[in-house]
Structure formats: structure tokens, C-alpha cells
Design a protein around this motif. Structure first.
Motif, PDB file in Angstrom:
ATOM      1  N   UNK A   1      21.681  16.947  17.770  1.00 55.61           N
ATOM      2  CA  UNK A   1      20.483  16.120  17.609  1.00 55.61           C
ATOM      3  C   UNK A   1      20.768  14.659  17.945  1.00 55.61           C
ATOM      4  N   UNK A   2      21.928  14.175  17.551  1.00 56.43           N
ATOM      5  CA  UNK A   2      22.300  12.786  17.848  1.00 56.43           C
ATOM      6  C   UNK A   2      22.478  12.605  19.346  1.00 56.43           C
ATOM      7  N   UNK A   3      23.023  13.610  20.016  1.00 58.30           N
ATOM      8  CA  UNK A   3      23.205  13.533  21.465  1.00 58.30           C
ATOM      9  C   UNK A   3      21.845  13.425  22.166  1.00 58.30           C
ATOM     10  N   UNK A   4      20.879  14.220  21.734  1.00 59.51           N
ATOM     11  CA  UNK A   4      19.537  14.148  22.310  1.00 59.51           C
ATOM     12  C   UNK A   4      18.912  12.787  22.017  1.00 59.51           C
ATOM     13  N   UNK A   5      19.094  12.288  20.812  1.00 61.95           N
ATOM     14  CA  UNK A   5      18.552  10.986  20.436  1.00 61.95           C
ATOM     15  C   UNK A   5      19.148   9.869  21.281  1.00 61.95           C
ATOM     16  N   UNK A   6      20.445   9.902  21.501  1.00 62.82           N
ATOM     17  CA  UNK A   6      21.096   8.867  22.306  1.00 62.82           C
ATOM     18  C   UNK A   6      20.619   8.938  23.756  1.00 62.82           C
ATOM     19  N   UNK A   7      20.459  10.146  24.271  1.00 64.72           N
ATOM     20  CA  UNK A   7      19.957  10.306  25.639  1.00 64.72           C
ATOM     21  C   UNK A   7      18.553   9.731  25.765  1.00 64.72           C
ATOM     22  N   UNK A   8      17.693  10.028  24.796  1.00 63.18           N
ATOM     23  CA  UNK A   8      16.327   9.494  24.824  1.00 63.18           C
ATOM     24  C   UNK A   8      16.318   7.972  24.663  1.00 63.18           C
ATOM     25  N   UNK A   9      17.168   7.462  23.804  1.00 61.70           N
ATOM     26  CA  UNK A   9      17.222   6.013  23.599  1.00 61.70           C
ATOM     27  C   UNK A   9      17.701   5.309  24.859  1.00 61.70           C
ATOM     28  N   UNK A  10      18.634   5.931  25.561  1.00 58.45           N
ATOM     29  CA  UNK A  10      19.107   5.356  26.818  1.00 58.45           C
ATOM     30  C   UNK A  10      17.987   5.315  27.850  1.00 58.45           C
ATOM     31  N   UNK A  11      17.212   6.385  27.915  1.00 53.45           N
ATOM     32  CA  UNK A  11      16.096   6.427  28.859  1.00 53.45           C
ATOM     33  C   UNK A  11      15.049   5.370  28.502  1.00 53.45           C
ATOM     34  N   UNK A  12      14.753   5.216  27.222  1.00 53.13           N
ATOM     35  CA  UNK A  12      13.775   4.207  26.790  1.00 53.13           C
ATOM     36  C   UNK A  12      14.293   2.808  27.096  1.00 53.13           C
ATOM     37  N   UNK A  13      15.576   2.581  26.848  1.00 58.28           N
ATOM     38  CA  UNK A  13      16.144   1.252  27.126  1.00 58.28           C
ATOM     39  C   UNK A  13      16.059   0.955  28.613  1.00 58.28           C
ATOM     40  N   UNK A  14      16.255   1.969  29.437  1.00 62.10           N
ATOM     41  CA  UNK A  14      16.132   1.755  30.882  1.00 62.10           C
ATOM     42  C   UNK A  14      14.720   1.399  31.281  1.00 62.10           C
ATOM     43  N   UNK A  15      13.747   2.041  30.660  1.00 62.89           N
ATOM     44  CA  UNK A  15      12.356   1.764  30.995  1.00 62.89           C
ATOM     45  C   UNK A  15      11.884   0.426  30.435  1.00 62.89           C
ATOM     46  N   UNK A  16      12.487  -0.025  29.344  1.00 59.02           N
ATOM     47  CA  UNK A  16      12.059  -1.287  28.740  1.00 59.02           C
ATOM     48  C   UNK A  16      12.831  -2.493  29.262  1.00 59.02           C
ATOM     49  N   UNK A  17      13.721  -2.284  30.191  1.00 59.98           N
ATOM     50  CA  UNK A  17      14.456  -3.406  30.773  1.00 59.98           C
ATOM     51  C   UNK A  17      13.470  -4.288  31.545  1.00 59.98           C
ATOM     52  N   UNK A  18      13.615  -5.592  31.434  1.00 64.10           N
ATOM     53  CA  UNK A  18      12.659  -6.494  32.108  1.00 64.10           C
ATOM     54  C   UNK A  18      12.574  -6.268  33.614  1.00 64.10           C
ATOM     55  N   UNK A  19      13.688  -6.013  34.249  1.00 67.94           N
ATOM     56  CA  UNK A  19      13.657  -5.793  35.699  1.00 67.94           C
ATOM     57  C   UNK A  19      12.834  -4.556  36.035  1.00 67.94           C
TER      58      UNK A  19
END
Length: 73
Positions: free
Chosen positions: A41-59
Motif C-alpha cells: 500500500x505504501x508503494x502504491x501511495x508513493x507512486x501516486x504521490x510522485x505522479x501528483x508531484x510531477x503534475x503540480x510542478x510549476x513548469x
């Protein structure tokens, strides 16, 4: 003391210790199974958080906004 009494008491001690060891092994296996499930579950959470962080990057936000405005022209 009687030899039969000593043998009986030692047998009881061995049986009780065996039961305790089996119970501890079952408890350790149950904890390991839960930890494995939690790590998945933590692995899935980290993967999703990484994807969200990529989408929320200002660039990323500005490039997507620029792309959206260019398509509307």
C-alpha cells in the motif's frame, strides 16, 4: 521425589513451551503478512504521490496551460 512425578512435570513443561513457541511463530507470521500488505500500500501511495508531484510542478502547469491556449487559437 517420585520419578514419575518428575517425568510428568518435565513433559508438561515441554508441552507448554512448545505451545508458546508455536503461538509466537504464528504471531510473527501474521505480523509479517500485515507488514508486507502495508508495504504494498505504501508503494502504491508513493507512486501516486510522485505522479501528483510531477503534475503540480510549476513548469508542468505552465506548459499545459500554454498548450491549452495554443489549441484554442
Amino acid at each position: 521425589m517420585d520419578t514419575n512425578l518428575i517425568v510428568t512435570l518435565l513433559t508438561l513443561a515441554v508441552v507448554l513451551l512448545s505451545v508458546v513457541i508455536i503461538a509466537l511463530l504464528v504471531a510473527v507470521i501474521a505480523v509479517l503478512v500485515k507488514v508486507r500488505r502495508l508495504s504494498k500500500n505504501v508503494n502504491v501511495l508513493v507512486t501516486n504521490a510522485t505522479a501528483v508531484a510531477g503534475w503540480l510542478a510549476p513548469a508542468k502547469i505552465f506548459s499545459e496551460a500554454a498548450r491549452a491556449f495554443r489549441k484554442n487559437k
